[in-house]
Design a protein around this motif. Structure first.
Motif, PDB file in Angstrom:
ATOM      1  N   LEU A  43      41.672  39.157  36.735  1.00  0.00           N
ATOM      2  CA  LEU A  43      42.191  38.858  38.068  1.00  0.00           C
ATOM      3  C   LEU A  43      43.713  38.761  38.079  1.00  0.00           C
ATOM      4  O   LEU A  43      44.338  38.865  39.129  1.00  0.00           O
ATOM      5  CB  LEU A  43      41.604  37.537  38.594  1.00  0.00           C
ATOM      6  N   ALA A 118      42.764  35.532  45.635  1.00  0.00           N
ATOM      7  CA  ALA A 118      41.774  36.120  44.727  1.00  0.00           C
ATOM      8  C   ALA A 118      40.418  35.467  44.951  1.00  0.00           C
ATOM      9  O   ALA A 118      40.330  34.308  45.400  1.00  0.00           O
ATOM     10  CB  ALA A 118      42.210  35.956  43.279  1.00  0.00           C
ATOM     11  N   ARG A 147      42.699  40.123  45.357  1.00  0.00           N
ATOM     12  CA  ARG A 147      41.799  40.709  44.356  1.00  0.00           C
ATOM     13  C   ARG A 147      40.420  40.057  44.408  1.00  0.00           C
ATOM     14  O   ARG A 147      40.302  38.857  44.634  1.00  0.00           O
ATOM     15  CB  ARG A 147      42.355  40.515  42.942  1.00  0.00           C
ATOM     16  N   LEU A 267      36.473  45.325  39.719  1.00  0.00           N
ATOM     17  CA  LEU A 267      37.707  44.684  40.172  1.00  0.00           C
ATOM     18  C   LEU A 267      38.241  45.456  41.371  1.00  0.00           C
ATOM     19  O   LEU A 267      38.439  46.674  41.302  1.00  0.00           O
ATOM     20  CB  LEU A 267      38.742  44.675  39.047  1.00  0.00           C
TER      21      LEU A 267
END
Length: 274
Positions: A43, A118, A147, A267
């Motif tokens: 991350l 994130a 993310r 991801l």
């Protein structure tokens, strides 16, 4: 033989058992890889960021996330199991910027648009009842360029253990239901690709070595197969006895019982609005 400390029936789940069943705890105690560190590195978390752990379980990944964004960021863990609240209270939060919320996955989620840098979803998107809704909400609460890391079991995850399970238990309707879920490779990640754009495929492997049959039983008791298949105390004891004796025989022959966790991840970077 008594296995009360391993009992994962939701209605009687003790706080200690909740802590012990954590995936992160199992990986740390018996494995050779750092799942929390792998999550944080992929991350790219930095101090000052806000991160949300979706389906956080007992919070053993959420705490390392909080360390990564401290002192000025914040980590939020959310899950829908009321029994987890006791485990959250018992966690050593180390004065970190971390909090936990129970949430039933209804829409809308109670966090503002673009409020997180994130998001993490470990072993969550394979079982959520409405994945489209959840992905829409994750996309909404992530800021542009935020993310998302999605992780779940690969098809050959813990294949050695699953083989032993089927040999002992056989084909059972509730076990089949527990094992089914959504397939990461063909169902979960393609849907996330469609919503957020193609993600980067990631792989995590951790060899778990259990020196005692008791350790294998504990690992068995962390699984959804056991939780759904065991519907009453006697059934739970019978299943755990079967696993204990099978593991005992295996360890007598081979010296240890080895299971390889094989995880598949994706991801994603949320595209800024044009």
């Amino acid at each position: 033989m008594e296995y009360e400390s391993y009992d994962t029936a939701p209605e009687t789940l003790p706080t200690e058992a909740l802590r012990r069943r954590s995936v992160a705890t199992i990986h740390r105690r018996f494995g050779n890889a750092d799942f929390a560190g792998w999550t944080i590195a992929n991350l790219g978390l930095a101090s000052g960021e806000r991160v949300i752990d979706i389906g956080c379980g007992v919070g053993h990944i959420t705490i390392p996330l909080a360390r990564a964004v401290a002192p000025d960021g914040h980590a939020k863990g959310i899950d829908n199991e009321p029994d987890y609240a006791a485990a959250w209270e018992a966690l050593d939060k180390e004065d970190l910027p971390v909090s936990f919320d129970l949430w039933r996955w209804e829409s809308p989620w109670p966090w503002p648009n673009g409020s997180y840098d994130a998001a993490v979803a470990n072993f969550t998107f394979t079982i959520l009842p409405d994945l489209d809704l959840a992905l829409g909400e994750v996309n909404r609460i992530l800021r542009p360029s935020g993310r998302l890391l999605v992780t779940g079991s690969a098809r050959d995850d813990q294949a050695e253990f699953m083989q032993m399970h089927w040999e002992l238990v056989g084909e059972h309707p509730t076990a089949e239901l527990a094992a089914r879920g959504r397939d990461m490779e063909t169902e979960v990640l393609p849907l996330v690709d469609k919503m957020l754009g193609p993600g980067k495929r990631l792989f995590f492997t951790n060899e778990l070595r259990f020196p005692r049959p008791h350790d294998v039983v504990e690992f068995y008791a962390t699984g959804k197969l056991y939780g759904l298949l065991a519907t009453d105390p006697q059934t739970r004891d019978d299943l755990l006895d079967l696993m204990f004796h099978a593991a005992e025989a295996h360890i007598a022959r081979h010296g240890t019982y080895t299971v390889t966790r094989r995880l598949l991840g994706g991801l994603y970077i949320k595209k800024p609005r044009s």
